[in-house]
Design a protein around this motif. Structure first.
Motif, PDB file in Angstrom:
ATOM      1  N   ASP A 187      48.539  45.804  41.315  1.00 17.30           N
ATOM      2  CA  ASP A 187      48.310  44.356  41.266  1.00 17.30           C
ATOM      3  C   ASP A 187      49.477  43.555  41.814  1.00 17.30           C
ATOM      4  O   ASP A 187      49.497  42.325  41.720  1.00 17.30           O
ATOM      5  CB  ASP A 187      48.010  43.909  39.833  1.00 17.30           C
ATOM      6  CG  ASP A 187      49.160  44.168  38.870  1.00 17.30           C
ATOM      7  OD1 ASP A 187      50.175  44.783  39.280  1.00 17.30           O
ATOM      8  OD2 ASP A 187      49.041  43.758  37.692  1.00 17.30           O
ATOM      9  N   THR A 372      37.408  30.734  44.574  1.00 18.24           N
ATOM     10  CA  THR A 372      38.236  31.927  44.669  1.00 18.24           C
ATOM     11  C   THR A 372      38.774  32.068  46.080  1.00 18.24           C
ATOM     12  O   THR A 372      38.265  31.461  47.018  1.00 18.24           O
ATOM     13  CB  THR A 372      37.444  33.185  44.264  1.00 18.24           C
ATOM     14  OG1 THR A 372      38.353  34.276  44.083  1.00 18.24           O
ATOM     15  CG2 THR A 372      36.424  33.582  45.328  1.00 18.24           C
ATOM     16  N   GLN A 385      38.536  39.217  37.606  1.00 11.80           N
ATOM     17  CA  GLN A 385      39.340  38.414  36.693  1.00 11.80           C
ATOM     18  C   GLN A 385      38.733  37.018  36.574  1.00 11.80           C
ATOM     19  O   GLN A 385      38.203  36.469  37.537  1.00 11.80           O
ATOM     20  CB  GLN A 385      40.782  38.324  37.187  1.00 11.80           C
ATOM     21  CG  GLN A 385      41.491  39.668  37.229  1.00 11.80           C
ATOM     22  CD  GLN A 385      42.908  39.569  37.763  1.00 11.80           C
ATOM     23  OE1 GLN A 385      43.350  38.532  38.229  1.00 11.80           O
ATOM     24  NE2 GLN A 385      43.628  40.684  37.696  1.00 11.80           N
ATOM     25  N   GLY A 387      38.948  32.876  35.440  1.00 13.47           N
ATOM     26  CA  GLY A 387      39.760  31.694  35.185  1.00 13.47           C
ATOM     27  C   GLY A 387      38.894  30.535  34.740  1.00 13.47           C
ATOM     28  O   GLY A 387      39.190  29.386  35.033  1.00 13.47           O
ATOM     29  N   LYS A 410      42.656  38.984  30.785  1.00 17.13           N
ATOM     30  CA  LYS A 410      43.460  38.527  31.919  1.00 17.13           C
ATOM     31  C   LYS A 410      42.895  37.208  32.430  1.00 17.13           C
ATOM     32  O   LYS A 410      41.697  36.972  32.383  1.00 17.13           O
ATOM     33  CB  LYS A 410      43.452  39.554  33.052  1.00 17.13           C
ATOM     34  CG  LYS A 410      44.160  40.857  32.723  1.00 17.13           C
ATOM     35  CD  LYS A 410      44.171  41.774  33.946  1.00 17.13           C
ATOM     36  CE  LYS A 410      44.864  43.092  33.633  1.00 17.13           C
ATOM     37  NZ  LYS A 410      44.857  44.015  34.816  1.00 17.13           N
ATOM     38  N   THR A 411      43.765  36.372  32.937  1.00 19.39           N
ATOM     39  CA  THR A 411      43.333  35.106  33.525  1.00 19.39           C
ATOM     40  C   THR A 411      43.841  35.012  34.951  1.00 19.39           C
ATOM     41  O   THR A 411      44.781  35.707  35.339  1.00 19.39           O
ATOM     42  CB  THR A 411      43.844  33.903  32.717  1.00 19.39           C
ATOM     43  OG1 THR A 411      45.275  33.926  32.703  1.00 19.39           O
ATOM     44  CG2 THR A 411      43.322  33.944  31.293  1.00 19.39           C
ATOM     45  N   THR A 412      43.224  34.143  35.728  1.00 21.09           N
ATOM     46  CA  THR A 412      43.621  33.972  37.119  1.00 21.09           C
ATOM     47  C   THR A 412      43.462  32.523  37.532  1.00 21.09           C
ATOM     48  O   THR A 412      42.621  31.796  36.982  1.00 21.09           O
ATOM     49  CB  THR A 412      42.756  34.855  38.044  1.00 21.09           C
ATOM     50  OG1 THR A 412      43.160  34.661  39.407  1.00 21.09           O
ATOM     51  CG2 THR A 412      41.280  34.522  37.915  1.00 21.09           C
ATOM     52  N   ASN A 413      44.284  32.092  38.500  1.00 21.38           N
ATOM     53  CA  ASN A 413      44.096  30.763  39.085  1.00 21.38           C
ATOM     54  C   ASN A 413      43.240  30.832  40.338  1.00 21.38           C
ATOM     55  O   ASN A 413      43.074  29.839  41.032  1.00 21.38           O
ATOM     56  CB  ASN A 413      45.435  30.100  39.392  1.00 21.38           C
ATOM     57  CG  ASN A 413      46.195  30.784  40.523  1.00 21.38           C
ATOM     58  OD1 ASN A 413      45.786  31.810  41.054  1.00 21.38           O
ATOM     59  ND2 ASN A 413      47.339  30.224  40.884  1.00 21.38           N
ATOM     60  N   THR A 428      37.763  29.065  38.138  1.00 22.88           N
ATOM     61  CA  THR A 428      38.124  30.064  39.139  1.00 22.88           C
ATOM     62  C   THR A 428      37.764  31.471  38.680  1.00 22.88           C
ATOM     63  O   THR A 428      37.532  31.724  37.503  1.00 22.88           O
ATOM     64  CB  THR A 428      39.640  30.030  39.426  1.00 22.88           C
ATOM     65  OG1 THR A 428      40.351  30.397  38.229  1.00 22.88           O
ATOM     66  CG2 THR A 428      40.100  28.653  39.882  1.00 22.88           C
ATOM     67  N   ARG A 430      38.611  35.807  40.372  1.00 23.23           N
ATOM     68  CA  ARG A 430      39.251  36.534  41.454  1.00 23.23           C
ATOM     69  C   ARG A 430      38.860  38.005  41.400  1.00 23.23           C
ATOM     70  O   ARG A 430      38.757  38.589  40.324  1.00 23.23           O
ATOM     71  CB  ARG A 430      40.773  36.399  41.400  1.00 23.23           C
ATOM     72  CG  ARG A 430      41.438  36.795  42.721  1.00 23.23           C
ATOM     73  CD  ARG A 430      42.903  36.468  42.766  1.00 23.23           C
ATOM     74  NE  ARG A 430      43.401  36.569  44.134  1.00 23.23           N
ATOM     75  CZ  ARG A 430      44.685  36.488  44.466  1.00 23.23           C
ATOM     76  NH1 ARG A 430      45.605  36.292  43.533  1.00 23.23           N
ATOM     77  NH2 ARG A 430      45.055  36.582  45.727  1.00 23.23           N
ATOM     78  N   GLN A 432      40.304  41.435  41.981  1.00 18.24           N
ATOM     79  CA  GLN A 432      41.611  42.071  42.097  1.00 18.24           C
ATOM     80  C   GLN A 432      41.495  43.313  42.976  1.00 18.24           C
ATOM     81  O   GLN A 432      40.714  44.214  42.686  1.00 18.24           O
ATOM     82  CB  GLN A 432      42.160  42.456  40.732  1.00 18.24           C
ATOM     83  CG  GLN A 432      43.552  43.048  40.763  1.00 18.24           C
ATOM     84  CD  GLN A 432      44.590  42.080  41.328  1.00 18.24           C
ATOM     85  OE1 GLN A 432      44.699  40.942  40.890  1.00 18.24           O
ATOM     86  NE2 GLN A 432      45.328  42.531  42.327  1.00 18.24           N
TER      87      GLN A 432
END
Length: 482
Positions: A187, A372, A385, A387, A410-413, A428, A430, A432
């Motif tokens: 990652d 995304t 992931q 968000g 887990k979080t994502t922007n 959002t 994503r 990965q």
């Protein structure tokens, strides 16, 4: 971990898809339902049609070379595309034509300006005690040395934190060398810690009176290619030149410094700032049939650094997002919501395109349903992931339909250029990707098209196409306040 196998081999369950498209709360039973099990509770012809549609998108993307072809043509016909340059301008026009060619609507360029910077001469050589040449590149935004260069003793700091904890002053006229190795991880988790020296090394060394800085490249390879990348100056510290040594040359300098009290280095870097230059975001859409004002945004960034041809960073992201839209269009699908494809400009120099997009679209950000970006090469997707604040069950159902694990906790922007709109509340997600080797190539001359595997890219296109279409059809909102 599922890095060595391609997912999307099972038939998509109509139960899972019923949960996705109805916006129903997540129910684990939907995942337990196999494709061959009874589906009496949601067994309508419509659900079967939905299942066939999603499987058709997956099959078409996996059998085709949509993203691969787009990335090949971009990196071949344009090559490197540094922000603000004539090459980036040609890339924008190229993207306009490509978007129109694949059938997107409302294709346009949204312009903005960026601070221009040009690379110059860049050399480093050990003067004494062991005269030899080292491979170096200037970091983006660096000021220049004098034309004749800077010759000075090197002061070694094993890590950026060692420099940061050193007392201010005491380095007058010296060249600071910051080492510190980046750890490999699927990652890219080692990037943030390693990147501190690139981002802030000149400021911290400048506070202590240094004349210049060289750093170990922020990368994980053992090739003699230095990695460039943007750096920053603090406004209250006199700017000093900064460059990155290739990994093997950083090793060489370390060995010298461990065995000698003094090592003298000559550094010549002659980049220059050239004022404001044009950049821009390129946008195209599949306009929604029922809710055209609601937007599902997929993207990559169009610019690259100048050392390679910007294939993994981020020609791949342009290919994946545009290729996904092409799969949907060629399937003859007409989404309810608008699917917007964005090729962001000037990401490498500070997310300029992402911030410009937020400014240009601030009045419609509330209508962005999900966003995304693909900006981590073209390696296999191994998890989804989230968000979002609401509708996470829908993302879980999407992940199940695509046979990709959902990343619990887990979080994502959503990606670098999505960050500015995520800060404004845009939901959002994503995909990965496996980036184990990404930082072997990142920001180097080795970032070229031959590094992309067509089957792995096809898997990314399949994921993006499936997600974009399913999100466009889902009867759900992803915001807590809706």
């Amino acid at each position: 971990m599922p890095f060595t196998q391609l997912p999307f081999k099972k038939t998509v369950s109509t139960v899972t898809l019923a949960f996705v498209l109805s916006g129903s709360p997540f129910n684990a039973v939907s995942f337990a339902q196999s494709a061959d099990a009874p589906t009496a509770d949601v067994s309508s012809a419509n659900n079967a049609s939905v299942s066939e549609t999603v499987q058709g998108l997956i099959d078409s993307a996996m059998a085709g070379s949509y993203g691969y072809d787009i990335t090949r043509d971009l990196t071949t016909e344009i090559g490197a595309r540094m922000a603000g340059t004539e090459a980036e301008a040609r890339a924008r026009e190229w993207t306009v034509e490509k978007f129109k060619e694949i059938g997107l609507q409302n294709v346009r360029i949204e312009p903005f300006t960026v601070p221009g910077w040009e690379r110059g001469v860049e050399t480093a050589e050990v003067v004494s005690p062991f005269p030899q040449t080292l491979f170096i590149t200037a970091l983006g935004g660096s000021v220049a040395t004098p034309e004749e260069g800077i010759t000075a003793d090197v002061v070694y700091f094993p890590t950026f934190e060692d420099l940061e904890s050193a007392p201010e002053g005491g380095l007058d006229g010296k060249i600071v060398f910051i080492s510190g190795r980046m750890e490999k991880a699927p990652d890219g988790a080692g990037y943030g810690p390693a990147n501190r020296k690139r981002r802030s090394g000149a400021t911290e060394a400048g506070k202590r009176g240094a004349a210049a800085v060289v750093i170990r490249s922020v990368g994980t390879d053992s090739h003699r290619f230095p990695h460039t990348g943007q750096m920053r100056y603090a406004p209250d510290v006199e700017p000093i030149p900064i460059g990155a040594l290739s990994g093997p040359d950083a090793d060489q300098l370390e060995r010298m410094l461990k065995n000698q009290e003094e090592v003298e280095l000559k550094l010549v870097l002659t980049p220059k700032s050239v004022g404001d230059l044009p950049s821009g975001n390129v946008i195209g859409e599949i306009v929604g049939t029922e809710r055209p004002d609601e937007i599902v945004l997929i993207s990559g960034h169009l610019d690259s650094w100048d050392l390679g041809t910007g294939a993994i960073d981020d020609g791949a992201g342009i290919g994946i997002s545009a290729g996904a839209a092409q799969v949907i269009l060629e399937a003859g699908l007409k989404p309810k919501r608008t699917i917007r494809v964005v090729a962001f400009g000037a990401e490498e120099i500070g997310l300029k395109g992402g911030f410009a997009y937020v400014e240009a679209h601030k009045d419609e950000l509330a209508n962005h349903v999900l966003a995304t970006e693909s900006d981590f090469g073209a390696g296999l997707v191994y998890e989804v992931q989230s968000g979002v604040t609401e509708g996470e069950g829908v993302l879980k159902a999407m992940a199940s339909a695509m046979s990709i694990p959902f990343a619990e906790g887990k979080t994502t922007n959503g990606g670098p250029d999505i960050g500015p709109m995520a800060n404004e509340g845009v939901p959002t997600m994503r995909f990965q990707q496996d980036g184990t080797d990404y930082f072997d190539l990142h920001h180097t001359p080795d970032d070229t098209f031959d590094k992309i595997d067509p089957k792995e890219m096809a898997q990314n296109v399949a994921a993006f196409a499936t997600m974009a279409w399913m999100a466009s059809e889902a009867e759900t909102d992803f915001r807590a306040d809706k």
